[in-house]
Design a protein around this motif. Structure first.
Motif, mmCIF file in Angstrom:
data_model
loop_
_atom_site.group_PDB
_atom_site.id
_atom_site.type_symbol
_atom_site.label_atom_id
_atom_site.label_comp_id
_atom_site.label_asym_id
_atom_site.label_seq_id
_atom_site.Cartn_x
_atom_site.Cartn_y
_atom_site.Cartn_z
ATOM 1 N N ILE A 87 0.826 -1.198 0.000
ATOM 2 C CA ILE A 87 0.000 0.000 0.000
ATOM 3 C C ILE A 87 0.868 1.259 0.000
ATOM 4 N N ARG A 88 0.410 2.233 -0.804
ATOM 5 C CA ARG A 88 1.010 3.553 -0.832
ATOM 6 C C ARG A 88 -0.067 4.584 -0.502
ATOM 7 N N ASP A 89 0.269 5.495 0.390
ATOM 8 C CA ASP A 89 -0.681 6.451 0.940
ATOM 9 C C ASP A 89 -0.588 7.782 0.193
ATOM 10 N N PRO A 90 -1.561 8.142 -0.660
ATOM 11 C CA PRO A 90 -1.516 9.434 -1.364
ATOM 12 C C PRO A 90 -1.804 10.581 -0.388
ATOM 13 N N ILE A 91 -1.024 11.673 -0.465
ATOM 14 C CA ILE A 91 -1.208 12.742 0.499
ATOM 15 C C ILE A 91 -1.463 14.110 -0.125
ATOM 16 N N SER A 92 -1.073 14.319 -1.402
ATOM 17 C CA SER A 92 -1.318 15.637 -1.988
ATOM 18 C C SER A 92 -1.257 15.569 -3.505
ATOM 19 N N ILE A 93 -1.784 16.628 -4.144
ATOM 20 C CA ILE A 93 -1.771 16.748 -5.603
ATOM 21 C C ILE A 93 -0.876 17.927 -5.975
ATOM 22 N N GLY A 94 -0.001 17.718 -6.956
ATOM 23 C CA GLY A 94 0.856 18.789 -7.430
ATOM 24 C C GLY A 94 0.151 19.650 -8.466
#
Length: 386
Positions: A266-273
């Motif tokens: 699992i990879r945790d997405p935290i923000s959008i560029g």
């Protein structure tokens, strides 16, 4: 394992209370695992613990929360005293992580192992890895650690750090506090050391290929903006998603990297560029496949209990104790229900089993007995023989 704890905000008082409780009536102590929250001044706490634990070797890290049994301490110190002549313990440190994370992992393992007697036939080894989660690339740390350790090792651990309100973190070894380092604790025992790792997330969207990535940032999926593909996946399931709602939606819809054995890392997405890229907590390999995942509270708690059950099965006979590494990013989903999750972990291990642990910023473990990796939103349980 014999446990002491303190909720005092004062370093001296916390070290005295937790240390005295752990040491009370203990015969033949060999090592102490120290876990604390990040409100303490790490150097002052290390000094206080040196005075309390004296010549006893100890190591550990700070975290966003610490466990003593099924109790979660948002501020506190836990000291887990290891007893028994059979268990052999070595500690090592590598770094700076920010300079060369893979070398830091290799060096920490090498220094820990060199403090142990030569491995005898039939003995088992576990490595607990504590990288600084706010410095360098912990995925590379784990790769370096695995290169040095070789095969046949049980893996556990997690990223040291706090609750992200500040950039402070610390790892402890040799009676000192460090930053930008990796600390490894090597455990050798005659009896099997069990481990379980599960997360409770399931596929929500179709596989897509990471066609452009840099470190922990997925720039393109299937040659399109990563966020656009993520948004379109949500829309196909009837979930309207925009940039403003991303953080809330992503909390329960991480990315999963499929593995050969059918599991997902699992990879945790935290923000959008600004370019529509999606930044995650840990590395997204260029060219890999990913899927958007989903999971409910019940799934997460079932997974934690499942990890504990696997660890228990891997350690026949009475348990001497267990250590739990539970991802901090699960806490906003579970809230105070995380104590119910810990109760289920305790129940799977046995109510009499001494239990400690912490909320980590990413976890170290090997799914299906394979190579170790750095995970997000996952639970790792290590069970020690009695």
């Amino acid at each position: 394992m014999q446990i002491g704890k303190s909720c005092s905000p004062d370093c001296e008082v916390a070290a005295r209370e937790a240390g005295a409780e752990a040491l009370r009536g203990a015969d033949a102590p060999t090592f102490a695992l120290v876990l604390c929250t990040d409100q303490y001044d790490a150097d002052d706490l290390a000094s206080a613990l040196r005075r309390e634990l004296r010549d006893l070797p100890w190591a550990g890290c700070c975290a966003a929360g610490v466990f003593a049994g099924a109790e979660l301490l948002h501020q506190g110190l836990v000291v887990a005293l290891f007893r028994g002549m059979d268990l052999q313990v070595g500690t090592g440190m590598g770094g700076p992580m920010s300079k060369d994370p893979r070398a830091a992992g290799r060096d920490a393992v090498a220094h820990a192992i060199e403090k142990l007697p030569p491995m005898q036939p039939g003995r088992r080894r576990a490595l607990l890895v504590f990288p600084d989660a706010l410095s360098g690339n912990p995925t590379e740390v784990v790769r370096g650690a695995q290169q040095e350790a070789g095969a046949g090792v049980v893996w556990a651990g997690g990223g040291a750090g706090g609750d992200l309100r500040s950039a402070m973190t610390a790892q402890f070894t040799g009676g000192q506090a460090y930053r930008d380092r990796v600390v490894v604790i090597a455990l050798d025992a005659q009896a099997p050391i069990g481990v379980g790792i599960q997360h409770g997330w399931y596929p929500y969207g179709p596989p897509t290929q990471v066609t452009k990535a840099h470190g922990a940032t997925a720039i393109e999926l299937d040659y399109e903006s990563a966020f656009e593909v993520y948004r379109r996946t949500a829309a196909s399931r009837g979930d309207a998603l925009d940039v403003q709602g991303f953080a809330r939606f992503a909390m329960t819809h991480p990315l999963g990297i499929p593995q050969a054995n059918g599991e997902f890392v699992i990879r945790d997405p935290i923000s959008i560029g600004p370019d529509g890229s999606v930044r995650c907590v840990a590395e997204i390999p260029d060219g890999s496949l990913v899927r958007v995942m989903e999971g409910a509270r019940a799934d997460l708690m079932d997974a934690a209990a499942g990890a504990a059950t696997l660890a228990r099965k891997g350690t026949p006979g009475a348990l001497g104790g267990a250590v739990v590494f539970d991802c901090f990013s699960r806490y906003p989903i579970l809230g105070e229900e995380i104590q119910d999750e810990l109760s289920r972990v305790q129940g799977a291990l046995g109510e009499a089993t001494p239990l400690v642990g912490c909320l980590t910023l990413g976890e170290v473990g090997a799914m299906g007995g394979g190579v170790p990796q750095f995970h997000n939103k996952t639970v790792v349980v290590l069970a020690l023989p009695g």
